[in-house]
Design an enzyme around this catalytic site. Structure first.
Site, PDB file in Angstrom:
ATOM      1  CG  ASP A 224      -1.951   1.017   1.282  1.00  0.00           C
ATOM      2  OD1 ASP A 224      -2.797   0.990   0.372  1.00  0.00           O
ATOM      3  OD2 ASP A 224      -1.957   1.862   2.194  1.00  0.00           O
ATOM      4  CD  GLU A 282      -2.080   2.403  -3.609  1.00  0.00           C
ATOM      5  OE1 GLU A 282      -3.135   3.002  -3.842  1.00  0.00           O
ATOM      6  OE2 GLU A 282      -1.529   2.468  -2.495  1.00  0.00           O
TER       7      GLU A 282
END
Ligand code: GLC
Length: 556
Positions: A224, A282
């Site tokens: 993330d 990401e």
């Protein structure tokens, strides 16, 4: 107008080094957003047991792996992207035993399992953050986060001008009973304090978290906000505007070169567990070249191609993204990771039904332009078929195999995304793509939960699109995904290479091995010549050497 340069972009598989192999290079990976996938215990929130019960669906769909969004202990200030304990399952989603059982059964079906790792920030309910607020400024406890004194006479102003990605200031002042309490940085919600990745203790802790899940048998991690962990050391003001800085502006909080050292360390940890564990980034960065740095051989294996996701329904823009990313990744001998939808963006079937398919960044609310559902689904199916024809890996977001649209008329009272609240409702937020999935049109909550409870209300159309209405129905979206995934595997399209053919404006046309992949983004039929159909995006899309408007086909 003819598009020029039928350039051949060398497939990364043909790179001279050729040293990188691995299952992920051409894998199709299905994203599960656990709270919305399937609810086994009936509380209206999906859980790990719900995932286990629907592994059949995924096996039949023909994907290679699943990625689970966070299910860790969390106050759910940002739907689990605020982690209070990285080594436990939140009771909302089940237990570690449920996780182990789901993992085992997924592996029995040859489905690999990737879990989400949230390293940029913890939850403010994390033990470390609680200790930090109790400790003194300058203490080792505070140094795990980014605490700073405020500006102004009494430190009453935030340390710099950064804004949160979710709206409002990126700094919150703690209340510790002292006269001049410090502020802490949170690039996202105030419940998500950013960690200090220049602190070796933070580095060591995450090595340990990686090992914790690797020992349980996971196949990898989706990382993330991978571009955010390292901030420019002096935390300078963002110059030029009020922020938040977009990643493509390379603000002092994004995509700093030092971040790569972290991933080299993680790569070494993964290799303690064999050669087939993966990290997928990401990373919202300026361009393909910057993105490719994350997938160098000693860092990560994949990075989502968000440039492609944002290209809209625009053949020239799509082609440019394809060319750039294949070329950049070939330099580092990595394949490209295509994606059209996820839990942060408007579902692509709805984006493509807007008058401007690139204008969707903040979600779609009831007072905004409503997508043309029929057009959006038609284009969405074509976009998916085209994407699955590209060499490399691809991600599918839960429910897109059913052709689910965004829920665009959710009332304010049910919204949960912190962006909605932190912007005072100015930004609709991401709830519309997170609505619980339908499984059976005849059941309460369309089979999402045994009680009919559902943490967000489902629109009526979810009933029409439930699997029981599509299973075995020729021409349904579900059958399109299934047949495309079977053919993609048989024909090794993911492991192939791309050679463009000449094509009229608005049409993309390439060869991948023995397969020809054509997309018509225009409103006119396109002449493509005689061939036999392998898969078409809608029944009858290809006939008499002509591809219908807003359609795609695989030909041989
Ligand atoms: C990533 C996640 C998003 C989350 C944010 C903060 O962008 O995909 O859902 O809100 O990070 O963790």
């Amino acid at each position: 107008m003819e598009q020029s340069s039928p350039a051949t972009v060398a497939s990364p598989h043909k790179e001279p080094s050729g040293s990188r192999t691995g299952w992920w290079r051409d894998a199709v990976i299905y994203q599960i957003y656990p709270r919305s996938f399937a609810d086994a215990d009936g509380n209206g929130i999906g859980d790990l047991e719900g995932v286990r019960q629907h592994l059949d669906h995924l096996e039949r769909l023909g994907v290679d792996a699943i990625w689970l969004s966070p299910f860790y202990r969390s106050p759910q200030a940002d739907a689990g992207y605020d982690v209070a304990d990285y080594r436990d399952v939140d009771p909302l989603f089940g237990t570690l035993d449920d996780f182990d059982r789901m993992l085992r059964e997924a592996h029995e079906r040859a489905l690999r399992v990737i879990v989400d790792l949230v390293p940029n920030h913890t939850s403010s309910a994390h033990e470390w953050f609680k200790l930090a607020t109790l400790a003194a400024p300058g203490s080792p406890e505070r140094d795990r986060y980014l605490f700073r004194d405020g500006r102004g006479e009494h430190g009453e102003l935030p340390p710099n001008n950064w804004k949160s990605v979710f709206g409002g200031p990126a700094w919150t002042r703690i209340e510790d009973g002292t006269e001049n309490p410090q502020w802490y940085l949170h690039l996202f919600d105030a419940g998500q304090p950013d960690l200090n990745w220049r602190n070796p203790e933070v580095v060591a802790e995450f090595h340990d978290v990686l090992r914790f899940w690797l020992k349980r048998g996971v196949d990898g991690f989706r990382v993330d906000v991978a571009h955010g962990l390292i901030k420019q050391a002096d935390l300078p003001d963002l110059v030029g505007h009020e922020g938040p800085a977009r990643a493509d502006e390379l603000g002092p909080m994004w995509d700093q070169d030092d971040v790569h050292e972290i991933y080299r360390g993680w790569n070494r940890v993964l290799h303690e567990f064999g050669d087939d564990k993966i990290l997928v980034a990401e990373a919202w960065v300026a361009n393909s070249e910057r993105r490719s740095l994350y997938v160098r051989h000693d860092e990560m294996q994949q990075a989502f191609n968000f440039g492609y996701m944002q290209a809209g329904w625009d053949a020239a823009a799509m082609r440019a993204e394809i060319d750039e990313s294949l070329a950049s990744n070939a330099l580092v001998d990595a394949t490209t990771t295509w994606v059209l939808s996820n839990h942060d963006v408007v579902r692509h079937t709805s984006r493509f039904g807007l008058s401007d398919p690139t204008r969707w960044t903040h979600g779609i609310g009831p007072d905004e332009e409503q997508p043309d559902l029929e057009l959006g689904l038609r284009r969405g199916r074509a976009a998916t078929l085209f994407m699955l024809g590209l060499p490399g890996s691809a991600y599918i977001y839960e429910g897109e195999e059913l052709g689910l649209p965004e829920h665009t008329t959710l009332p304010a009272e049910v919204r949960q995304d912190p962006t909605f609240f932190r912007t005072g409702g100015e930004q609709t937020g991401r709830d519309g793509c997170r609505v619980p999935l339908p499984w059976d049109s005849t059941k309460p909550a369309f089979g999402f939960s045994p009680t009919g409870a559902s943490w967000l209300p489902q629109p009526a159309i979810f009933g029409e699109l439930a699997p029981d209405r599509q299973d075995g129905v020729p021409g349904s979206t579900l059958e399109l995904y299934r047949s495309a995934l079977v053919a993609r595997r048989e024909l090794d399209l993911g492991g192939g290479s791309l050679t463009w053919r000449q094509s009229p404006e608005g049409v993309l046309d390439f060869d991948n091995g023995e397969v020809r992949v054509v997309l018509n983004t225009t409103e006119e039929p396109a002449a493509v010549g005689e061939a036999s159909v392998i898969v078409e995006s809608v029944p009858g899309a290809y006939a008499d050497g002509t591809l219908a408007p807003n359609a795609a086909v695989w030909l041989r």
